[in-house]
Design a protein around this motif. Structure first.
Motif, short mmCIF file in Angstrom:
data_model
loop_
_atom_site.label_atom_id
_atom_site.label_comp_id
_atom_site.label_asym_id
_atom_site.label_seq_id
_atom_site.Cartn_x
_atom_site.Cartn_y
_atom_site.Cartn_z
N HIS A 130 40.66 72.53 -8.40
CA HIS A 130 41.41 73.79 -8.36
C HIS A 130 41.38 74.51 -9.71
N TYR A 284 57.92 67.49 -6.47
CA TYR A 284 56.78 67.78 -5.61
C TYR A 284 56.83 66.88 -4.38
N THR A 285 56.06 67.23 -3.38
CA THR A 285 56.01 66.47 -2.13
C THR A 285 54.60 65.93 -1.93
N PRO A 312 52.67 73.65 -11.62
CA PRO A 312 52.99 73.95 -10.21
C PRO A 312 51.74 74.03 -9.33
N ARG A 313 50.69 74.62 -9.85
CA ARG A 313 49.44 74.71 -9.08
C ARG A 313 48.85 73.33 -8.84
N ALA A 316 50.92 71.41 -6.20
CA ALA A 316 50.63 71.85 -4.84
C ALA A 316 49.37 71.18 -4.32
N GLY A 319 49.92 67.51 -3.52
CA GLY A 319 50.64 67.26 -2.28
C GLY A 319 49.83 67.38 -1.02
N ASN A 320 48.71 68.12 -1.05
CA ASN A 320 47.95 68.29 0.19
C ASN A 320 46.77 67.33 0.31
#
Length: 484
Positions: A130, A284-285, A312-313, A316, A319-320
């Motif tokens: 990312h 975070y999840t 934060p990026r 994210a 988490g996926n």
């Protein structure tokens, strides 16, 4: 990724023939994996000799052959192909890997650990992609010749390169780490894997900590701070000149500290603090259940913080991620006879710590229907030496203490688990080294709503799906994969 001039700089080979191509794509050792424009290096292994597969490599489109036996090309169609001779193709691969590492502008991240290193490597690849072009070693090519091959194929455009380093023998990690020369070296965890070979967990920690010996000046060492061997890791890291030390764990002195971890079905909510005083806090999840995934995520958060990337990026992306087949991926199957089952695919490998973590994950799971059951399928754990019986008994103890309905076992070592697990949950056992029959028996008894966790060591005679992978395959044949 390679020019003829680059190869000459790396190897100073004897040019037997200079073909029509001066630009080549990648370095390949297996003729079956060759594509157009590749460089095929003829490596000599214990069971095969790459020189015997030159014809196959040419048929696949190889544009350059690097060999040590000049006679191997006789009577072969070599028009347009570059042929380079070297004294030793093993040394040639190392030289090409070293040259490419020296030329690369990527941040190089080396990773090792007793378990979780391949999953963490792929997780890290997912996150860093990312932020720029990211690259990592193929599959688990984490020893020789996999490590120099990984280095030799670092793309020129790469911003981040992740190199997994494993070990099969003592004193193996240090030369590989020095070859990689990482900007960051990560140890995921220290466990009982390879206990038969090293004798004690301290000896395992000392060997794993050799990854820090390769760090570039001013590089960063990342490791767990709350294990019994953490002082060994810290001492080894501290011996590196001008090193930045970042630890992670649950203890107060960890740079990245796990504050909370709350499971929610197939996900878990995590809060961490960064810095010795906990000056920064993030939540975070994770899309994967299990304490071991939560713990491994700390290493990634630590790296992101060190690299100064947008947290934060990164969180994210963290988490996926959904795991890898054979290494904890959750698979939902729609049964042909109706209903669904879930498989926790841990079939690639198994050691005491990772086995316990997988059992805990299964215990946390919820069955999807009123008749669903939690089923553990446990295979042999290898390389435990004279502690093998003890650790298999320990696994039985954890199974007896967990909220699990049925325990099936496969393999001669796993018979100890079968014999010590409580009678009320004792399922099938098969001593056979080929567990496909057990997979068929288990598949015949699966019903809608079941959750199956399948885990065990791959085994020395299995090269593809592995011992327990055959059980996974048998159960997956009951229906179709459901994308989540």
């Amino acid at each position: 990724m390679w020019t003829l001039n680059n190869i000459r700089c790396a190897l100073t080979p004897e040019v037997i023939a200079e073909g029509s191509h001066t630009l080549f794509s990648k370095v390949v050792l297996d003729s079956r994996e060759v594509t157009n424009g590749d460089i095929f290096i003829c490596m000599r292994g214990t069971k095969s000799d790459g020189h015997d597969y030159i014809s196959g490599a040419l048929n696949k489109g190889a544009s350059c052959i690097i060999l040590s036996n000049k006679n191997a090309c006789e009577n072969l169609p070599l028009e347009g192909v570059t042929i380079l001779a070297v004294p030793d193709t093993d040394a040639a691969l190392v030289a090409m890997g070293t040259y490419k590492r020296q030329q690369s502008h990527a941040k190089i991240i080396a990773i090792t650990g007793s378990f979780g290193k391949t999953s963490t490597k792929e997780w890290l690849l997912h996150v860093l992609s990312h932020f720029g072009d990211a690259y990592a070693n193929y599959k688990s090519y984490n020893s020789f010749p996999g490590v120099p091959l990984t280095l030799a194929n670092i793309p020129d455009s790469c911003a981040y390169a992740i190199v997994e380093i494993g070990m099969n023998t003592p004193h193996e990690i240090k030369p590989l780490a020095c070859m990689v020369s990482p900007d960051v070296a990560i140890i995921t965890t220290i466990g009982q894997a390879h206990l038969e070979l090293f004798g004690t967990i301290d000896a395992i920690a000392i060997e794993k900590a050799d990854i820090f010996a390769g760090l570039v000046e001013g590089g960063c060492a990342i490791f767990p701070s709350d294990q019994t061997t953490s002082s060994i890791l810290s001492d080894k890291a501290s011996s590196v000149p001008d090193v930045c030390i970042r630890s992670f764990g649950k203890v107060d002195n960890a740079h990245t500290r796990l504050r909370t971890c709350t499971p929610h079905g197939d996900t878990q909510a995590i809060t961490v603090s960064l810095g010795k005083s906990g000056e920064s806090e993030y939540s975070y999840t994770l899309g994967i259940p299990g304490n071991h995934w939560a713990y491994n995520s700390l290493a990634l958060v630590t790296l992101v913080d060190y690299l100064g990337l947008d947290m934060p990026r990164a969180l994210a992306a963290l988490g996926n991620f959904r795991g890898l087949f054979g290494r904890g991926k959750h698979v939902l199957i729609s049964l042909n006879k109706g209903g669904k089952i879930r498989i926790i695919d841990e079939a690639y490998n198994g050691g005491p710590e990772s086995m316990i973590a997988a059992i805990e994950t299964l215990a946390y799971m919820s069955c999807s229907g009123p008749h669903g059951r939690k089923i553990a399928v446990i295979g042999d754990m290898y390389e435990l030496g004279n502690k093998s019986i003890y650790f298999h008994e320990l696994i039985a103890h954890h199974l007896n203490s967990a909220a699990i309905d049925i325990v099936h076992t496969s393999g001669t070592h796993a018979r100890t688990v079968h014999e010590h697990v409580s009678q009320s949950r004792r399922g099938f056992h098969d001593d056979d080294s080929d567990p496909s029959a057990l997979g068929t028996r288990i598949a015949q008894t699966v019903r809608a709503g079941d959750v199956l966790m399948i885990k065990g060591s791959r085994g020395p005679t299995f090269t593809q799906e592995g011992r327990m992978g055959q059980v996974v395959a048998a159960v997956m044949h009951l229906g179709t994969l459901v994308e989540e």
